[in-house]
Write a protein that holds these residues in place. Structure first.
Motif, mmCIF file in Angstrom:
data_model
loop_
_atom_site.group_PDB
_atom_site.id
_atom_site.type_symbol
_atom_site.label_atom_id
_atom_site.label_comp_id
_atom_site.label_asym_id
_atom_site.label_seq_id
_atom_site.Cartn_x
_atom_site.Cartn_y
_atom_site.Cartn_z
ATOM 1 N N PRO A 11 -7.146 -77.760 -91.096
ATOM 2 C CA PRO A 11 -6.833 -77.547 -92.648
ATOM 3 C C PRO A 11 -6.222 -76.328 -92.963
ATOM 4 O O PRO A 11 -6.840 -75.220 -92.314
ATOM 5 N N ARG A 12 -5.333 -75.920 -93.757
ATOM 6 C CA ARG A 12 -4.824 -74.804 -94.144
ATOM 7 C C ARG A 12 -5.222 -74.562 -95.623
ATOM 8 O O ARG A 12 -5.405 -75.353 -96.398
ATOM 9 N N ASP A 13 -5.213 -73.273 -95.856
ATOM 10 C CA ASP A 13 -5.714 -72.806 -97.346
ATOM 11 C C ASP A 13 -4.411 -73.077 -98.236
ATOM 12 O O ASP A 13 -3.440 -72.668 -98.028
ATOM 13 N N PRO A 14 -4.853 -74.028 -99.213
ATOM 14 C CA PRO A 14 -3.683 -74.723 -99.906
ATOM 15 C C PRO A 14 -3.143 -73.525 -100.942
ATOM 16 O O PRO A 14 -2.004 -73.332 -101.274
ATOM 17 N N SER A 15 -3.891 -72.406 -101.248
ATOM 18 C CA SER A 15 -3.252 -71.505 -102.253
ATOM 19 C C SER A 15 -2.537 -70.530 -101.086
ATOM 20 O O SER A 15 -1.417 -69.902 -101.731
ATOM 21 N N VAL A 16 -2.788 -70.447 -99.946
ATOM 22 C CA VAL A 16 -1.916 -69.576 -99.157
ATOM 23 C C VAL A 16 -0.627 -70.183 -98.921
ATOM 24 O O VAL A 16 0.560 -69.599 -99.076
ATOM 25 N N SER A 17 -0.602 -71.475 -98.667
ATOM 26 C CA SER A 17 0.622 -72.287 -98.605
ATOM 27 C C SER A 17 1.462 -72.165 -99.811
ATOM 28 O O SER A 17 2.622 -72.031 -99.677
ATOM 29 N N LEU A 18 0.811 -72.494 -100.863
ATOM 30 C CA LEU A 18 1.646 -72.460 -102.011
ATOM 31 C C LEU A 18 2.354 -71.044 -102.484
ATOM 32 O O LEU A 18 3.344 -70.950 -102.917
ATOM 33 N N VAL A 19 1.447 -70.030 -102.328
ATOM 34 C CA VAL A 19 2.122 -68.526 -102.326
ATOM 35 C C VAL A 19 3.316 -68.460 -101.575
ATOM 36 O O VAL A 19 4.387 -67.879 -102.005
ATOM 37 N N ALA A 20 3.028 -68.723 -100.264
ATOM 38 C CA ALA A 20 4.242 -68.655 -99.282
ATOM 39 C C ALA A 20 5.428 -69.357 -99.605
ATOM 40 O O ALA A 20 6.254 -68.954 -99.509
ATOM 41 N N TYR A 21 5.203 -70.678 -100.142
ATOM 42 C CA TYR A 21 6.294 -71.660 -100.416
ATOM 43 C C TYR A 21 6.957 -70.942 -101.567
ATOM 44 O O TYR A 21 8.297 -70.884 -101.742
ATOM 45 N N ALA A 22 6.130 -70.286 -102.575
ATOM 46 C CA ALA A 22 6.846 -69.807 -103.933
ATOM 47 C C ALA A 22 7.469 -68.715 -103.570
ATOM 48 O O ALA A 22 8.868 -68.475 -104.046
ATOM 49 N N LEU A 23 7.063 -67.562 -102.408
ATOM 50 C CA LEU A 23 8.060 -66.650 -102.198
ATOM 51 C C LEU A 23 9.267 -66.924 -101.448
ATOM 52 O O LEU A 23 10.329 -66.482 -101.696
ATOM 53 N N ALA A 24 9.109 -68.106 -100.566
ATOM 54 C CA ALA A 24 10.351 -68.454 -100.020
ATOM 55 C C ALA A 24 11.510 -69.037 -101.027
ATOM 56 O O ALA A 24 12.649 -68.685 -100.702
ATOM 57 N N ILE A 25 10.932 -69.635 -101.929
ATOM 58 C CA ILE A 25 11.891 -70.139 -102.973
ATOM 59 C C ILE A 25 12.375 -69.001 -103.986
ATOM 60 O O ILE A 25 13.575 -68.749 -104.229
ATOM 61 N N GLY A 26 11.144 -68.366 -104.516
ATOM 62 C CA GLY A 26 11.287 -67.489 -105.610
ATOM 63 C C GLY A 26 12.226 -66.244 -105.551
ATOM 64 O O GLY A 26 12.966 -65.843 -106.423
ATOM 65 N N VAL A 27 12.020 -65.599 -104.247
ATOM 66 C CA VAL A 27 12.766 -64.373 -104.032
ATOM 67 C C VAL A 27 14.201 -64.528 -104.012
ATOM 68 O O VAL A 27 15.200 -63.907 -104.615
ATOM 69 N N PRO A 28 14.852 -65.632 -103.233
ATOM 70 C CA PRO A 28 16.100 -66.176 -103.513
ATOM 71 C C PRO A 28 16.690 -66.391 -104.842
ATOM 72 O O PRO A 28 17.647 -65.969 -105.282
ATOM 73 N N PHE A 29 15.869 -67.350 -105.367
ATOM 74 C CA PHE A 29 16.144 -67.558 -106.911
ATOM 75 C C PHE A 29 16.581 -66.481 -107.980
ATOM 76 O O PHE A 29 17.288 -66.567 -108.438
ATOM 77 N N ALA A 30 15.395 -65.796 -107.671
ATOM 78 C CA ALA A 30 15.575 -64.468 -108.452
ATOM 79 C C ALA A 30 16.906 -63.859 -108.361
ATOM 80 O O ALA A 30 17.527 -63.235 -109.192
ATOM 81 N N ALA A 31 17.228 -63.726 -107.201
ATOM 82 C CA ALA A 31 18.562 -63.062 -106.865
ATOM 83 C C ALA A 31 19.696 -63.865 -107.136
ATOM 84 O O ALA A 31 20.765 -63.132 -108.011
ATOM 85 N N TYR A 32 19.735 -65.163 -106.807
ATOM 86 C CA TYR A 32 20.936 -65.812 -107.456
ATOM 87 C C TYR A 32 20.744 -65.840 -108.778
ATOM 88 O O TYR A 32 22.146 -65.765 -109.281
ATOM 89 N N LEU A 33 19.817 -66.099 -109.620
ATOM 90 C CA LEU A 33 19.965 -66.095 -111.132
ATOM 91 C C LEU A 33 20.395 -64.581 -111.810
ATOM 92 O O LEU A 33 20.804 -64.967 -112.812
ATOM 93 N N ALA A 34 19.978 -63.605 -111.091
ATOM 94 C CA ALA A 34 20.581 -62.392 -111.598
ATOM 95 C C ALA A 34 21.914 -62.036 -111.413
ATOM 96 O O ALA A 34 22.408 -61.215 -111.951
ATOM 97 N N THR A 35 22.547 -62.737 -110.531
ATOM 98 C CA THR A 35 24.039 -62.363 -109.946
ATOM 99 C C THR A 35 24.894 -63.479 -110.067
ATOM 100 O O THR A 35 26.002 -63.441 -109.935
ATOM 101 N N ALA A 36 24.648 -64.540 -110.718
ATOM 102 C CA ALA A 36 25.510 -65.909 -111.459
ATOM 103 C C ALA A 36 26.462 -65.085 -112.423
ATOM 104 O O ALA A 36 26.083 -64.362 -113.141
ATOM 105 N N SER A 37 27.320 -65.841 -112.205
ATOM 106 C CA SER A 37 28.387 -65.632 -113.655
ATOM 107 C C SER A 37 28.625 -66.685 -114.481
ATOM 108 O O SER A 37 28.463 -67.918 -114.417
ATOM 109 N N PRO A 38 28.706 -66.216 -115.791
ATOM 110 C CA PRO A 38 29.284 -67.310 -116.942
ATOM 111 C C PRO A 38 30.401 -67.948 -116.691
ATOM 112 O O PRO A 38 30.993 -68.979 -117.391
ATOM 113 N N HIS A 39 31.155 -67.496 -115.846
ATOM 114 C CA HIS A 39 32.647 -67.993 -115.518
ATOM 115 C C HIS A 39 32.841 -68.473 -114.335
ATOM 116 O O HIS A 39 32.359 -67.857 -113.301
ATOM 117 N N ALA A 40 33.378 -69.696 -113.864
ATOM 118 C CA ALA A 40 33.498 -70.432 -112.774
ATOM 119 C C ALA A 40 34.415 -69.225 -111.815
ATOM 120 O O ALA A 40 35.281 -68.803 -112.456
#
Length: 627
Positions: free
Chosen positions: A8-37
């Motif tokens: 068994p793995r600590d579910p909280s550790v896995s959740l935090v790690a998974y959130a970091l893997a997704i959240g860091v890139p998503f924050a970067a993408y969100l901050a650098t997207a353009s309203p114009h295609a």
């Protein structure tokens, strides 16, 4: 025996790690997207998502459906909402890549989360925060969605191989469903992933029989069912309906992307040169050290008998993604070409992480065991190195201040005269019109004649049905293969007729067209010298105004290409009609954008040696179309 012992793995550790893997890139993408295609086919795909159009082959039904779902998000312009769909796809793809890499690292006998998780995070961020991955996630496109679907399939195959032998083969069905959806989004990239999965299919068949494969094939078919969207939507007469796939033959024409088959034959480079171009693109995207570590990781995986299965999955993903792009021919500087290589970057990151994991396992075992604190620090350093990719890629990948397409649209679309007919030669110009028609409902009074797509099934019929006044012009074009003066002048006598200047415009038509702010205008009675000089002055003022509006964004590669092409075709026109002063100005502006262009330099020398206002035959300086 399974590569990873069940514990068994600590579910909280896995959740935090998974959130970091997704959240860091998503924050970067969100901050650098353009309203114009962006340029390329971003405008078309944004419009297709908004209006549920039929995009260029293979139709990209899944991207349209996913993008359309995000148009209901009350956040910014519609083009931005479609881009956010890709941002979320790219970020979640990073999450599945993290899980697959974490499994691979633990298969190298790294049993502690404090080691495996930072290593997997660092490897994931090294590619998810690279320019190639980031840029697919801040614009309306299909590649971030494709990365997500392939990442899901790969993660499930890696999990199954790491747990083998096992009676639970459900991961294979999930992988098959994801692969089916990937085939409904970008089938070429999905096909290139099949060799990585094939050995797993064979292993499951030998151990569990045909039933497991039948279930997997059913899941694959369920994913492919997204293609039903094409004939269903086409039957409702959408605004853009490329290929009109309402019957079986046209459906196959669209889905098979027949319009683009054998286009690689047009490439001048041989296979070795193409392969070198792909390798250069990879080296420019990922750090050379990561490539060295990836080779070492492959060696480490192949040395471990059980881990060889994982080694094949990752090596095949890299190899066949590169072979596929090599076969097509790599287009340097084109971000879409990098989109094809996203699976290769996944594999490189995973293989590099495998070597770091093997090194950690060696340092943590045996008589000369390294201190626990030192191993933890090394793992954290790996994560930090991956995170450092954010700063290296941000300036190049960010579209936060991008507005170049909007600046061009002001002159090419919004300022058009009432009831105008626009004959567009470049696909990107067509895509910009289609996007604004769907996202802003801009200029419904304007009729667009998309020259690059007139050969697609149903396109001409669709145009004539909506605007019968085009019948004579389009019939003449289909018969002659080029625009003819009588048809143009006949239409220009009843409404404004504008034409995008291009090398495909016959030089015989130069005597009936004059430059304008956005396009050239057809004069029904023929153009006089005064018409040409007055139009040239208006066009020069418009281009100067455009340059001021663009500001530093002129350095964007695709924006620079748009400006370069405009100045180039202007120079050809002015030289051919004898307005040499304007021709010299246009060449000077073009050379400022591309100083090494041989055709421009040769034309500049010819113009410098010309006397008076004698027309120059420009046939020697006509080059191919821009990408």
């Amino acid at each position: 025996m399974a590569l990873i012992p069940k514990h068994p793995r600590d579910p909280s550790v896995s959740l935090v790690a998974y959130a970091l893997a997704i959240g860091v890139p998503f924050a970067a993408y969100l901050a650098t997207a353009s309203p114009h295609a962006y340029w390329l086919d971003s405008g078309e795909l944004a419009g297709a998502a908004v209006a549920l159009d039929i995009a260029h082959p293979p139709g990209h039904p899944l991207a349209a459906l996913v993008g359309h779902l995000f148009t209901f998000v009350p956040l910014g312009p519609l083009a931005l909402r479609v881009a956010l769909a890709q941002a979320l796809c790219g970020a979640i793809a990073a999450g599945f890549l993290f899980r697959a890499i974490d499994t691979t690292v633990r298969a190298m006998e790294v049993r502690h989360d404090r080691l495996s998780i930072p290593i997997a995070l660092g490897a994931t961020w090294s590619v998810a925060c690279s320019y190639a991955w980031w840029f697919q996630s801040v614009r309306p496109e299909v590649y971030a969605l494709q990365a997500l679907l392939l990442a899901i399939a790969i993660e499930r195959i890696v999990a199954l191989e790491a747990a083998w032998p096992t009676h639970d083969v459900r991961p294979l069905s999930v992988a098959a469903l994801a692969l089916g959806l990937a085939l409904a989004n970008h089938h070429f990239m999905a096909v290139m992933a099949l060799p990585a999965i094939a050995p797993t299919l064979a292993r499951v068949y030998r151990a569990r029989g045909a039933r497991s494969l039948v279930v997997a094939l059913g899941a694959l078919a369920a994913g492919l069912a997204a293609y039903v969207y094409l004939p269903v939507r086409s039957s409702t007469d959408p605004p853009v309906d490329l290929g009109h796939p309402t019957d079986l033959s046209r459906f196959f024409w669209v889905v098979s992307a027949r319009a683009y088959q054998h286009t690689n034959v047009l490439e001048d480079a041989g296979p070795i040169e193409r392969a070198m171009d792909v390798m250069i693109a990879i080296v420019e995207t990922v750090h050379p050290l990561l490539l060295v570590l990836a080779l070492a990781g492959l060696w480490a995986l192949l040395r471990a008998p059980g881990a060889r299965r994982l080694g094949w999955v990752w090596a095949a993903i890299v190899l066949f993604a590169c072979l596929g792009r090599t076969w097509l021919g790599h287009t340097a500087g084109n971000p879409d070409a990098l989109g094809y290589l996203l699976p290769a970057f996944m594999g490189i990151a995973a293989l590099a992480a495998a070597f770091v994991g093997a090194l950690m396992a060696q340092l943590g075992g045996g008589s000369a065991r390294a201190p626990r604190a030192m191993l933890t620090v090394l793992a954290l350093v790996t994560a930090a190195l991956g995170l450092a990719q954010l700063d290296q890629s941000r300036a190049h990948a960010s579209l936060a201040t991008f507005h170049a397409t909007d600046d061009f649209d002001d002159r090419r679309i919004r300022a058009l005269p009432p009831r105008a007919v626009v004959i567009a030669h470049l696909p990107q110009t067509v895509f910009r019109h289609w996007e604004l028609a769907q996202t802003e409902h801009a200029r419904p009074d304007v009729t667009l004649v998309p020259i690059p797509f007139l050969g697609y099934p149903g396109v001409v019929d669709h145009l004539v049905e909506r605007d019968p006044s085009l019948r004579e012009l389009l019939s003449g074009y289909l018969v002659d293969g080029e625009l003819r003066q009588p048809y143009l002048q006949s239409l220009a006598a009843s409404r404004p007729l504008l034409i995008e200047m291009d090398v495909r415009v016959p030089r015989a038509l130069y005597e009936t067209i004059v430059p304008g702010p956005g396009f050239y205008e057809v004069v029904d009675g023929g153009a006089t010298d005064a018409d040409v000089r007055g139009g040239a002055a208006r066009r020069a003022a418009s281009l100067e105004s455009l340059a001021r509006a663009l500001g530093p964004r002129q350095d964007d590669p695709e924006t620079r290409n748009q400006l370069l092409w405009a100045h180039y075709v202007d120079a050809l026109y002015y030289a051919q009609v004898g307005v040499l002063e304007r021709a010299r100005e246009s060449v000077t502006r073009a050379l400022a954008l591309q100083p090494e262009a041989l055709e421009l330099r040769a034309l500049s020398e010819r113009l410098a040696g010309a006397d008076g206002e004698t027309p120059i035959d420009v046939s020697d300086f006509t080059v191919g179309l821009p990408e």
